[in-house]
Design an enzyme around this catalytic site. Structure first.
Site, mmCIF file in Angstrom:
data_model
loop_
_atom_site.group_PDB
_atom_site.id
_atom_site.type_symbol
_atom_site.label_atom_id
_atom_site.label_comp_id
_atom_site.label_asym_id
_atom_site.label_seq_id
_atom_site.Cartn_x
_atom_site.Cartn_y
_atom_site.Cartn_z
ATOM 1 N N HIS A 17 0.737 -0.782 -0.434
ATOM 2 C CA HIS A 17 -0.054 -0.333 0.198
ATOM 3 C C HIS A 17 0.549 1.446 0.100
ATOM 4 C CE1 HIS A 17 -2.853 -2.981 2.533
ATOM 5 N NE2 HIS A 17 -3.561 -2.528 1.132
ATOM 6 N N LYS A 41 -15.487 -8.778 3.756
ATOM 7 C CA LYS A 41 -14.130 -8.938 3.927
ATOM 8 C C LYS A 41 -14.918 -9.269 6.151
ATOM 9 C CE LYS A 41 -10.476 -7.702 1.762
ATOM 10 N NZ LYS A 41 -8.924 -7.287 0.955
ATOM 11 N N ARG A 90 -1.914 -5.395 -8.678
ATOM 12 C CA ARG A 90 -0.619 -6.156 -8.306
ATOM 13 C C ARG A 90 -0.052 -7.106 -9.196
ATOM 14 N NH1 ARG A 90 -2.178 -7.647 -2.533
ATOM 15 N NH2 ARG A 90 -4.367 -7.898 -3.501
ATOM 16 N N SER A 128 -2.675 -8.067 2.955
ATOM 17 C CA SER A 128 -2.628 -8.403 4.181
ATOM 18 C C SER A 128 -3.247 -9.656 5.247
ATOM 19 C CB SER A 128 -3.472 -7.238 4.808
ATOM 20 O OG SER A 128 -3.600 -5.971 4.616
#
Ligand code: PNS
Length: 162
Positions: A17, A41, A90, A128
């Site tokens: 990030h 999430k 990514r 994460s």
């Protein structure tokens, strides 16, 4: 003054990030890093923890504001009068989700433009989720997150007795 929003869950913030934040902060005069809720999430850190950890990790940046919002990203953008949203990519695997998110956001508010920055390759595998998993099994995550984030994860794991 050119402003942009960098939204995310930040559960927790990683060097991946921060790679995007550093680069976006060079392009825009002011970057709003906003901690939001992703309905898909289940969070490890509470919203307050995510905000505090994110603020601490970014405290040395001059043109960055960290905020949170409990609603739609496009509504936050409208409230702030900011039309540019930054997201990082990514790998190809990120693309489908990001395309869906971008199209939904632009359908909700066609004035919003979503700009993608490719995460530098050295951070391209960091997430994460991976950070939390490695930390839970006692692995070293110090190369993937700032020290305050590492400490917060270790403390949380200890408290949860995972
Ligand atoms: O870091 P993440 O979990 O990939 O970020 C996703 C996030 C938080 C940016 C996204 O879920 C979001 O914008 N949530 C806020 C609510 C919202 O606007 N949802 C609709 C998007 S179509």
């Amino acid at each position: 003054m050119a402003k942009a929003i960098y939204p995310g869950s930040f559960d927790p913030i990683t060097y991946g990030h921060i790679n995007i934040i550093k680069r976006a902060a060079k392009i825009f005069d002011e970057l709003y890093v906003v901690v939001l809720h992703n309905i898909n999430k289940k969070y490890f850190f509470s919203l307050d923890e995510r905000i505090n950890i994110t603020k601490e990790s970014l405290k040395d940046f001059k043109n960055i504001k960290v905020e949170s919002y409990d609603g739609l990203l496009v509504d936050y953008a409208k409230e702030k009068n900011i039309n540019v949203i930054i997201r990082g990519l990514r790998a190809v695997s990120d693309f489908e989700y990001e395309l869906q998110l971008a199209n939904a956001n632009r359908s909700l508010n066609p004035n919003v433009e979503i700009l993608f920055l490719m995460t530098d390759t050295e951070y391209s595998f960091i997430s994460s989720t991976i950070v939390k998993e490695v930390a839970k099994f006692g692995g070293n995550v110090s190369q993937w997150v700032p020290k305050n984030v590492e400490d917060a994860i270790i403390k949380k794991i200890g408290n949860n007795n995972v």
